[in-house]
Enzyme design. Structure first.
Site, PDB file in Angstrom:
ATOM      1  N   ASP A 164       0.783  -1.246   0.000  1.00 54.63           N
ATOM      2  CA  ASP A 164       0.000   0.000   0.000  1.00 54.63           C
ATOM      3  C   ASP A 164       0.810   1.289   0.000  1.00 54.63           C
ATOM      4  O   ASP A 164       0.288   2.328  -0.370  1.00 54.63           O
ATOM      5  CB  ASP A 164      -1.046   0.002   1.122  1.00 54.63           C
ATOM      6  CG  ASP A 164      -0.446   0.209   2.502  1.00 54.63           C
ATOM      7  OD1 ASP A 164       0.776   0.019   2.679  1.00 54.63           O
ATOM      8  OD2 ASP A 164      -1.218   0.557   3.419  1.00 54.63           O
ATOM      9  N   ASN A 404       7.910  -9.342   4.465  1.00 57.33           N
ATOM     10  CA  ASN A 404       6.643  -8.976   5.080  1.00 57.33           C
ATOM     11  C   ASN A 404       5.490  -9.597   4.302  1.00 57.33           C
ATOM     12  O   ASN A 404       5.333  -9.346   3.104  1.00 57.33           O
ATOM     13  CB  ASN A 404       6.466  -7.453   5.083  1.00 57.33           C
ATOM     14  CG  ASN A 404       5.141  -7.031   5.699  1.00 57.33           C
ATOM     15  OD1 ASN A 404       4.949  -7.170   6.905  1.00 57.33           O
ATOM     16  ND2 ASN A 404       4.224  -6.534   4.878  1.00 57.33           N
ATOM     17  N   GLU A 405       4.720 -10.410   4.990  1.00 54.53           N
ATOM     18  CA  GLU A 405       3.497 -10.990   4.432  1.00 54.53           C
ATOM     19  C   GLU A 405       3.679 -11.686   3.082  1.00 54.53           C
ATOM     20  O   GLU A 405       2.872 -11.493   2.159  1.00 54.53           O
ATOM     21  CB  GLU A 405       2.395  -9.921   4.338  1.00 54.53           C
ATOM     22  CG  GLU A 405       2.067  -9.292   5.670  1.00 54.53           C
ATOM     23  CD  GLU A 405       0.793  -8.466   5.670  1.00 54.53           C
ATOM     24  OE1 GLU A 405       0.394  -7.983   4.598  1.00 54.53           O
ATOM     25  OE2 GLU A 405       0.190  -8.315   6.739  1.00 54.53           O
ATOM     26  N   ASN A 468       0.982 -10.010  11.408  1.00 51.76           N
ATOM     27  CA  ASN A 468       0.240  -8.753  11.254  1.00 51.76           C
ATOM     28  C   ASN A 468      -1.243  -9.104  11.328  1.00 51.76           C
ATOM     29  O   ASN A 468      -1.703  -9.959  10.565  1.00 51.76           O
ATOM     30  CB  ASN A 468       0.517  -8.117   9.887  1.00 51.76           C
ATOM     31  CG  ASN A 468       1.960  -7.663   9.748  1.00 51.76           C
ATOM     32  OD1 ASN A 468       2.694  -7.560  10.743  1.00 51.76           O
ATOM     33  ND2 ASN A 468       2.366  -7.368   8.520  1.00 51.76           N
ATOM     34  N   TYR A 474     -10.178  -5.174   9.186  1.00 49.74           N
ATOM     35  CA  TYR A 474     -10.506  -5.715   7.855  1.00 49.74           C
ATOM     36  C   TYR A 474     -11.517  -6.858   7.960  1.00 49.74           C
ATOM     37  O   TYR A 474     -12.217  -7.158   6.998  1.00 49.74           O
ATOM     38  CB  TYR A 474      -9.241  -6.200   7.131  1.00 49.74           C
ATOM     39  CG  TYR A 474      -8.320  -5.074   6.749  1.00 49.74           C
ATOM     40  CD1 TYR A 474      -8.748  -4.042   5.918  1.00 49.74           C
ATOM     41  CD2 TYR A 474      -7.010  -5.037   7.226  1.00 49.74           C
ATOM     42  CE1 TYR A 474      -7.898  -2.995   5.574  1.00 49.74           C
ATOM     43  CE2 TYR A 474      -6.145  -3.997   6.876  1.00 49.74           C
ATOM     44  CZ  TYR A 474      -6.609  -2.980   6.049  1.00 49.74           C
ATOM     45  OH  TYR A 474      -5.760  -1.949   5.714  1.00 49.74           O
ATOM     46  N   GLU A 506       2.194  -6.014  13.477  1.00 47.94           N
ATOM     47  CA  GLU A 506       1.311  -4.930  13.039  1.00 47.94           C
ATOM     48  C   GLU A 506      -0.067  -5.170  13.600  1.00 47.94           C
ATOM     49  O   GLU A 506      -0.592  -6.278  13.505  1.00 47.94           O
ATOM     50  CB  GLU A 506       1.168  -4.892  11.502  1.00 47.94           C
ATOM     51  CG  GLU A 506       2.354  -4.369  10.746  1.00 47.94           C
ATOM     52  CD  GLU A 506       2.096  -4.348   9.233  1.00 47.94           C
ATOM     53  OE1 GLU A 506       0.925  -4.276   8.802  1.00 47.94           O
ATOM     54  OE2 GLU A 506       3.095  -4.399   8.491  1.00 47.94           O
ATOM     55  N   TRP A 551       0.859  -0.592  14.162  1.00 44.56           N
ATOM     56  CA  TRP A 551       0.928  -0.080  12.790  1.00 44.56           C
ATOM     57  C   TRP A 551       0.129   1.192  12.748  1.00 44.56           C
ATOM     58  O   TRP A 551      -1.058   1.132  12.945  1.00 44.56           O
ATOM     59  CB  TRP A 551       0.365  -1.098  11.791  1.00 44.56           C
ATOM     60  CG  TRP A 551       0.601  -0.691  10.367  1.00 44.56           C
ATOM     61  CD1 TRP A 551      -0.331  -0.200   9.487  1.00 44.56           C
ATOM     62  CD2 TRP A 551       1.847  -0.750   9.663  1.00 44.56           C
ATOM     63  NE1 TRP A 551       0.271   0.065   8.284  1.00 44.56           N
ATOM     64  CE2 TRP A 551       1.602  -0.256   8.362  1.00 44.56           C
ATOM     65  CE3 TRP A 551       3.145  -1.135  10.021  1.00 44.56           C
ATOM     66  CZ2 TRP A 551       2.612  -0.150   7.403  1.00 44.56           C
ATOM     67  CZ3 TRP A 551       4.132  -1.028   9.061  1.00 44.56           C
ATOM     68  CH2 TRP A 551       3.865  -0.541   7.769  1.00 44.56           C
ATOM     69  N   LYS A 571      -3.379   4.784   9.646  1.00 38.78           N
ATOM     70  CA  LYS A 571      -3.191   4.022  10.883  1.00 38.78           C
ATOM     71  C   LYS A 571      -2.076   4.598  11.762  1.00 38.78           C
ATOM     72  O   LYS A 571      -1.729   4.023  12.784  1.00 38.78           O
ATOM     73  CB  LYS A 571      -2.923   2.549  10.569  1.00 38.78           C
ATOM     74  CG  LYS A 571      -4.131   1.874   9.916  1.00 38.78           C
ATOM     75  CD  LYS A 571      -3.998   0.364   9.845  1.00 38.78           C
ATOM     76  CE  LYS A 571      -5.141  -0.235   9.050  1.00 38.78           C
ATOM     77  NZ  LYS A 571      -5.068   0.079   7.598  1.00 38.78           N
TER      78      LYS A 571
HETATM   79  C1  GCB Z   1      -0.330  -4.867   6.307  1.00 37.79           C
HETATM   80  C2  GCB Z   1       0.892  -4.439   5.585  1.00 37.79           C
HETATM   81  C3  GCB Z   1       1.100  -2.939   5.650  1.00 37.79           C
HETATM   82  C4  GCB Z   1      -0.221  -2.220   5.419  1.00 37.79           C
HETATM   83  C5  GCB Z   1      -1.174  -2.626   6.510  1.00 37.79           C
HETATM   84  C6  GCB Z   1      -2.558  -1.986   6.377  1.00 37.79           C
HETATM   85  O1  GCB Z   1      -0.477  -5.975   6.718  1.00 37.79           O
HETATM   86  O2  GCB Z   1       2.039  -5.096   6.039  1.00 37.79           O
HETATM   87  O3  GCB Z   1       2.063  -2.579   4.710  1.00 37.79           O
HETATM   88  O4  GCB Z   1      -0.048  -0.833   5.412  1.00 37.79           O
HETATM   89  O5  GCB Z   1      -1.350  -4.001   6.480  1.00 37.79           O
HETATM   90  O6  GCB Z   1      -2.795  -0.938   6.947  1.00 37.79           O
HETATM   91  O7  GCB Z   1      -3.401  -2.534   5.668  1.00 37.79           O
END
Ligand code: GCB
Length: 594
Positions: A164, A404-405, A468, A474, A506, A551, A571
């Site tokens: 993102d 990451n992820e 995370n 979500y 996160e 996060w 966030k």
């Molecule tokens: C995540 C990602 C991060 C995003 C975040 C979000 O899991 O690692 O890069 O910014 O979620 O806010 O959706």
């Protein structure tokens, strides 16, 4: 050669640095005609650009532009560098770069947020100005890391990044000339340990040239500790013992100075000095241990992101962000989602922050057409080498994050189905990266960050389970209680299965600064605060949770898309211009007390 970035350029009596930051000439090449028209001999009809800087923020016609551009600057090289080796070091060219000096092509590099350097000694005009030209582009592609333009995404964005944050492009960090003696210290690796009160510092030195001996000095203890070093081929090793050692840690981030000299003791040919913190990192079933004591990581995921600067380096912003982290009582952060400007790690060493150093491996998937998969793997392997070569001597880095992820599905967080064969292949490919990290550095913990609905057996590879999670954002949107319940059960499950310490790398909720509600509702400051509180409360109940990273430290710019209001991820507990939201005050109360 990544060895050429192993030691940061420094100025001392034997070495020189010339920072080329400033306003450079700049030209867009959307038709990709520059090479054919030999722009590398000199640019015409240019505009001005700041280096470091992200081009997307500096020109209103270039926000989403990711194709070729050209940069040019000119400089004299001091004549007393003549009998030295001269390198050009680019600290970040996102994403690929071609370099010309005085019209001669000197090299090419692929990959963002890691430096590269070329020996340009043979191309310098000693009595005239030297023209440095750098061509850069930042196309998003499934063949690259971070990954973009992946077909079939659940959320389409512009630009089409598979992550993102905004794909800020260009020379985001400084460009430097530096010189070293012809016979020189090429690399130093410092590893530390201790036995009771005696610190042990292992110093590995690699040199170039015919000198067979050198010396090592450690300053900062009761007295200066000296040792000579003998080289076999180009390698030398010294073990130094430090009596009554002051161990490095968040409460007392004490740094020794390690000085290495090459050649004759009284008249060395090269000298390099760096800071070293003596500390040991280990792990048991429930905790990360620093110097044999459990530590709890309180802190944040971050970004290098600020209005106008985009992703470009700013020492003011680095200092400010450390001040804000300390203001909240944090002791830790992860370099989400790429290696940061080196001053971040120097700060962390001095301030006693516990850092998770992350590769640019984001938006990554281990599946799909074999050719692009193979290219992503090659990029990852290069990143791992470059990151560890650059960052290995920072005591603040306690853990490497491989990616990451990453997923065995093509899209972030997607629930889709993957064939067993593909799953197996994905695991094996991912495992290779873990092996590479561990073979380059056996002194730190290694982990990756797992995504919601991602493969679970990959945690077999890690020292710490890191996830995370956004249950209550979500999924179960608006329902913090259900979210907290879900995270509590999931943590228990993961710990039962793997018997490893867990951390949430996160968790958080978007909040528009200034938006309030009596009943916490999504996007209000109250909801964000309550969400963070609920997760921290869950963590407090579990003795196997070893860290919680909110996060994010601050709001940041994203690609445009439906879930990013105004083009921002909101966030942050601070706004993008670093004003506290309710959640920042909450953390300050909570973490300062701990
Ligand atoms: C995540 C990602 C991060 C995003 C975040 C979000 O899991 O690692 O890069 O910014 O979620 O806010 O959706």
């Amino acid at each position: 050669d990544p060895k050429d970035i192993a030691l940061s350029p420094i100025q001392n009596t034997k070495r020189n640095v010339l920072d080329l930051s400033g306003i450079w000439k700049f030209k867009k090449d959307s038709l990709n005609i520059g090479v054919k028209e030999q722009w590398y001999n000199g640019l015409t009809k240019t505009r001005s650009i700041a280096v470091p800087g992200s081009w997307n923020e500096q020109f209103d016609d270039m926000r989403d532009y990711l194709d070729w551009v050209w940069y040019e600057t000119e400089t004299y090289v001091p004549s007393n560098w003549k009998d030295q080796k001269v390198f050009l070091r680019v600290n970040d060219a996102t994403y690929t770069a071609n370099i010309w000096i005085n019209g001669i092509s000197v090299g090419y590099h692929e990959g963002c947020h890691v430096p590269f350097a070329f020996d340009i000694s043979g191309y310098i005009n000693w009595d005239k100005k030297n023209k440095i030209i750098i061509q850069v582009e930042n196309q998003l592609s499934p063949e690259r890391v971070p990954t973009g333009n992946v077909k079939g995404g659940s959320f389409e964005t512009l630009p089409a990044s598979n992550y993102d944050f905004f794909p800020y492009s260009g020379l985001n960090r400084s460009v430097e000339l530096f010189s070293v003696p012809k016979s020189f210290i090429r690399d130093i690796t410092v590893k530390t340990d201790y036995n009771e009160y005696v610190g042990v510092i292992d110093i590995n030195v690699e040199k170039i040239g015919s000198y067979k001996t050198g010396n090592v000095y450690v300053y900062g203890g009761e007295k200066v500790i000296e040792s000579s070093i003998k080289f076999i081929e180009n390698q030398g090793v010294v073990k130094v013992e430090v009596p009554n050692v002051r161990l490095w840690g968040p409460k007392d981030p004490f740094l020794y100075t390690v000085k290495v000299t090459l050649g004759d003791k009284r008249n060395p040919v090269d000298i390099y000095e760096l800071k070293a913190g003596v500390r040991k990192v280990s792990v048991n079933e429930k905790s990360i241990l620093l110097n044999d004591e459990p530590v709890f990581l309180k802190g944040f995921g971050r970004h290098e992101d600020f209005p106008v600067l985009g992703r470009s380096s700013s020492n003011s912003l680095i200092v400010k962000d450390f001040e804000l982290m300390k203001w909240t009582g944090a002791n830790s952060f992860r370099t989400t989602h790429y290696p940061y400007d080196e001053e971040n790690y120097n700060m962390a060493d001095r301030e006693g922050f516990l850092v998770i150093g992350e590769t640019p491996g984001v938006g990554l998937y281990f599946l799909g057409d074999p050719e692009s998969m193979e290219k992503r793997q090659r990029a990852m392997k290069r990143y791992i080498t470059e990151m560890i070569y650059r960052d290995k001597n920072h005591p603040s880095i306690i853990m490497w994050c491989v990616a990451n992820e990453p997923n065995d599905k093509a899209q972030l967080g997607q629930m889709g189905y993957t064939e067993d064969n593909d799953k197996k292949m994905a695991y094996e490919e991912f495992e290779k990266l873990f092996k590479q990290v561990r073979s380059l550095d056996a002194t730190r913990l290694v982990m990756y960050v797992g995504v919601m609905f991602g493969p679970v057996d990959w945690f077999n590879l890690t020292d710490v389970i890191a996830i995370n999670r956004y249950w209550g954002w979500y999924s179960s949107p608006g329902d913090i209680k259900t979210g907290a319940n879900a995270i509590s059960k999931e943590l228990d499950r993961l710990h039962r299965k793997f018997k490893k310490p867990c951390m949430i790398t996160e968790f958080g909720a978007d909040a528009q600064a200034g938006l309030h509600a009596v009943n916490p509702e999504m996007f209000t400051e109250e909801y964000q605060k309550e969400f963070i509180k609920a997760y921290l409360d869950v963590a407090d109940e579990k003795d196997f949770v070893t860290g919680m990273h909110v996060w994010n430290l601050a709001d940041f710019k994203t690609s445009q898309g439906l879930i990013r209001f105004g083009g921002y991820n909101l966030k942050g507990v601070f706004t993008r211009d670093r004003r506290p939201k309710l959640a920042a005050w909450f953390l300050r109360n909570r973490w300062k007390e701990l």
